[in-house]
Design a protein around this motif. Structure first.
Motif, PDB file in Angstrom:
ATOM      1  N   LEU A  64     -26.360  12.987  -0.867  1.00 57.53           N
ATOM      2  CA  LEU A  64     -26.943  13.981   0.042  1.00 57.53           C
ATOM      3  C   LEU A  64     -28.448  14.094  -0.138  1.00 57.53           C
ATOM      4  O   LEU A  64     -29.075  15.037   0.340  1.00 57.53           O
ATOM      5  CB  LEU A  64     -26.297  15.352  -0.218  1.00 57.53           C
ATOM      6  N   SER A  65     -29.051  13.122  -0.829  1.00 51.99           N
ATOM      7  CA  SER A  65     -30.430  13.262  -1.283  1.00 51.99           C
ATOM      8  C   SER A  65     -31.494  12.755  -0.329  1.00 51.99           C
ATOM      9  O   SER A  65     -32.666  13.123  -0.453  1.00 51.99           O
ATOM     10  CB  SER A  65     -30.597  12.531  -2.630  1.00 51.99           C
ATOM     11  N   ASP A  66     -31.139  11.900   0.623  1.00 59.49           N
ATOM     12  CA  ASP A  66     -32.129  11.232   1.472  1.00 59.49           C
ATOM     13  C   ASP A  66     -32.598  12.155   2.600  1.00 59.49           C
ATOM     14  O   ASP A  66     -31.894  12.374   3.586  1.00 59.49           O
ATOM     15  CB  ASP A  66     -31.522   9.955   2.054  1.00 59.49           C
ATOM     16  N   ALA A  67     -33.809  12.674   2.455  1.00 55.58           N
ATOM     17  CA  ALA A  67     -34.341  13.622   3.443  1.00 55.58           C
ATOM     18  C   ALA A  67     -34.624  12.969   4.786  1.00 55.58           C
ATOM     19  O   ALA A  67     -34.810  13.672   5.790  1.00 55.58           O
ATOM     20  CB  ALA A  67     -35.611  14.271   2.905  1.00 55.58           C
ATOM     21  N   THR A  68     -34.662  11.649   4.828  1.00 60.91           N
ATOM     22  CA  THR A  68     -34.913  10.958   6.099  1.00 60.91           C
ATOM     23  C   THR A  68     -33.623  10.715   6.883  1.00 60.91           C
ATOM     24  O   THR A  68     -33.671  10.264   8.028  1.00 60.91           O
ATOM     25  CB  THR A  68     -35.598   9.602   5.850  1.00 60.91           C
ATOM     26  N   PHE A 369     -22.210  22.497  -7.064  1.00 66.17           N
ATOM     27  CA  PHE A 369     -23.001  22.171  -8.251  1.00 66.17           C
ATOM     28  C   PHE A 369     -22.467  20.890  -8.861  1.00 66.17           C
ATOM     29  O   PHE A 369     -21.307  20.813  -9.248  1.00 66.17           O
ATOM     30  CB  PHE A 369     -22.928  23.315  -9.268  1.00 66.17           C
ATOM     31  N   ASN A 370     -23.325  19.870  -8.926  1.00 68.74           N
ATOM     32  CA  ASN A 370     -22.976  18.618  -9.595  1.00 68.74           C
ATOM     33  C   ASN A 370     -23.492  18.720 -11.035  1.00 68.74           C
ATOM     34  O   ASN A 370     -24.677  18.523 -11.297  1.00 68.74           O
ATOM     35  CB  ASN A 370     -23.608  17.430  -8.865  1.00 68.74           C
ATOM     36  N   ALA A 376     -27.821  21.417  -7.775  1.00 65.66           N
ATOM     37  CA  ALA A 376     -26.991  22.136  -6.818  1.00 65.66           C
ATOM     38  C   ALA A 376     -27.418  21.756  -5.406  1.00 65.66           C
ATOM     39  O   ALA A 376     -28.614  21.667  -5.108  1.00 65.66           O
ATOM     40  CB  ALA A 376     -27.119  23.636  -7.021  1.00 65.66           C
ATOM     41  N   TYR A 377     -26.444  21.526  -4.544  1.00 60.50           N
ATOM     42  CA  TYR A 377     -26.694  21.185  -3.143  1.00 60.50           C
ATOM     43  C   TYR A 377     -26.204  22.351  -2.284  1.00 60.50           C
ATOM     44  O   TYR A 377     -25.082  22.829  -2.461  1.00 60.50           O
ATOM     45  CB  TYR A 377     -25.933  19.921  -2.768  1.00 60.50           C
ATOM     46  N   TYR A 391     -31.355  21.969  -5.398  1.00 58.35           N
ATOM     47  CA  TYR A 391     -31.990  22.757  -6.457  1.00 58.35           C
ATOM     48  C   TYR A 391     -31.795  22.035  -7.779  1.00 58.35           C
ATOM     49  O   TYR A 391     -30.661  21.778  -8.195  1.00 58.35           O
ATOM     50  CB  TYR A 391     -31.381  24.147  -6.523  1.00 58.35           C
ATOM     51  N   ASP A 392     -32.898  21.672  -8.432  1.00 61.29           N
ATOM     52  CA  ASP A 392     -32.857  21.016  -9.736  1.00 61.29           C
ATOM     53  C   ASP A 392     -32.850  22.083 -10.826  1.00 61.29           C
ATOM     54  O   ASP A 392     -33.809  22.853 -10.952  1.00 61.29           O
ATOM     55  CB  ASP A 392     -34.062  20.090  -9.894  1.00 61.29           C
TER      56      ASP A 392
END
Length: 418
Positions: A64-68, A369-370, A376-377, A391-392
């Motif tokens: 879920l990390s790719d902002a593009t 939360f991973n 946290a996503y 959130y890191d």
């Protein structure tokens, strides 16, 4: 003589082992690598919330990390019909009572379709889809609880989730209190490992089930239960809040209870202030049975505290509402904060120095939360976009993740092992 022989054999084995060049040079086997994926659930056209009359689409993604990236659900994922999005999740699997309301199901969303792993028909106790609570007692024992069909009694069933066999079922010795007619639908259940106690949170209601108006007792109750015998050891009327969050749906839609590292129990609850529901985060300290008097980790609440997820080290990701903006599911009136349970303060989450805009959508767990990543996503349906933020925990920094295509309303995110 026998013990002397065993000792001699063990000593010889140890000596041989220490002198073996082959053993000394053998590499340590690597730890197994655990990978994860996320199941996203959305509704097309409007908010789903309680999914009884909505069709939800679920899609698995690896990151879920790719902002593009913008995730589209057009022609992807699966529409869940025979099963509900109100589920218990653990490891690789979903556990739930399906729409048919006649069994317990162990499911896996694999290849973007819901697959039945195992199912177990009800025996004596029967449950409705969406209306029950649960607690894990060990890795494979799952306890399901709810009120019966008339909401007069509290029933329970224990499952061995390895093979989904029913290992026990019965009825708690809880009765409707004098002056009231029914019990709350599901209640909220939690298991405290340190002293082997179950906590069942519930309350009594005057009106019969299905009434448009209800009158609850002023404070909810705590039943302390022995998990082996299922005997109610103590019943307490709390003095800190009127209701628990999510009392009708247990924790199937939203996480409302957690334990910290010291095994203190925290519960999301609320009381009415000037005819508006105001959230609280209450605590039962390790070894205690009732809530800590006067403790509220979220005194800055502007409305109901909807979901709480423990991130470790006293930090909690919270999703709550602002009554001044609105209280319905479609209102853009909900926001994310980090609560510090030690200082009893909260900080609204911000991105690039600006508070993240209010979101629409109340019911359901829009965050995960991973713990492996310590990130946290959380999903936001703002007036302008549907986006997932990250959130890191270590740095406190918020970054943007993937976006959701227009026309879909983000409802739920779940984390699973591959």
């Amino acid at each position: 003589m026998f013990y002397s022989l065993v000792a001699a054999l063990m000593l010889g084995t140890a000596f041989t082992s220490c002198s073996s060049d082959d053993d000394k040079n053998s590499p340590t086997p690597p730890e197994p690598v655990v990978t994860y994926h996320y199941d996203l659930t959305v509704v097309a056209g409007n908010h789903g919330g309680m999914s009884k009359d909505k069709s939800h689409i679920t899609l698995s993604v690896t990151s879920l990390s790719d902002a593009t990236q913008t995730i589209s659900f057009e022609g992807k994922g699966a529409e869940i019909t025979n099963y509900t999005m109100e589920s218990i999740t653990d490891g690789k699997y979903y556990y739930q009572v399906p729409v048919s309301g006649d069994r317990f199901s162990k499911l896996q969303f694999k290849g973007n379709k819901m697959t039945v792993v195992q199912e177990q028909k009800f025996k004596e106790n029967t449950y409705k889809a969406r209306n029950y609570t649960h607690a894990w007692m060990g890795d494979n024992t799952l306890l399901i609880m709810s009120t019966d069909g008339e909401h007069k009694k509290v029933i329970w069933t224990k499952l061995n989730t390895t093979d989904m066999t029913i290992t026990g079922e019965g009825t708690l010795s809880i009765n409707v209190a004098e002056g009231y007619n029914v019990l709350t639908t599901s209640g909220v259940l939690a298991y405290r490992k340190s002293d082997n106690k179950l906590f069942y949170f519930y309350y009594n209601k005057k009106e019969t089930s299905g009434s448009s108006k209800t009158s609850n007792e002023p404070f909810f109750r705590i039943a302390v239960v022995n998990p082996q015998t299922m005997a109610v050891e103590q019943e307490i009327v709390n003095k800190e809040a009127a209701q628990m969050t999510g009392s009708a749906y247990g924790e199937l839609l939203q996480q409302t209870v957690f334990f910290d590292e010291a095994d203190n129990l925290y519960l999301s609850a609320f009381s009415s202030v000037n005819k508006k529901n105001i959230g609280k985060l209450l605590r039962i300290k390790k070894g205690a049975l009732d809530f800590e008097e006067g403790y509220n980790a979220f005194p800055e609440a502007k409305g109901k505290l909807l979901t709480v997820q423990y991130l470790g080290n006293g930090k909690v990701l919270a999703y709550s509402g602002d009554n001044a903006v609105g209280t319905s599911i479609g209102d853009v009136a909900y926001y994310y904060s980090i609560i510090d349970v030690n200082s009893k303060t909260s900080t609204r989450l911000a991105y690039n120095g600006t508070e993240i805009p209010y979101s629409s959508g109340s019911f359901s767990q829009r965050s995960v939360f991973n713990a492996n990543e310590k990130r946290a996503y959380f999903g936001v349906n703002t007036a302008d976009e549907q986006c997932i933020y990250i959130y890191d925990v270590a740095t406190g920094k918020v970054t943007k993740g993937v976006s959701i295509a227009a026309g879909y309303y983000f409802d739920q995110i779940r984390l699973f092992e591959d």
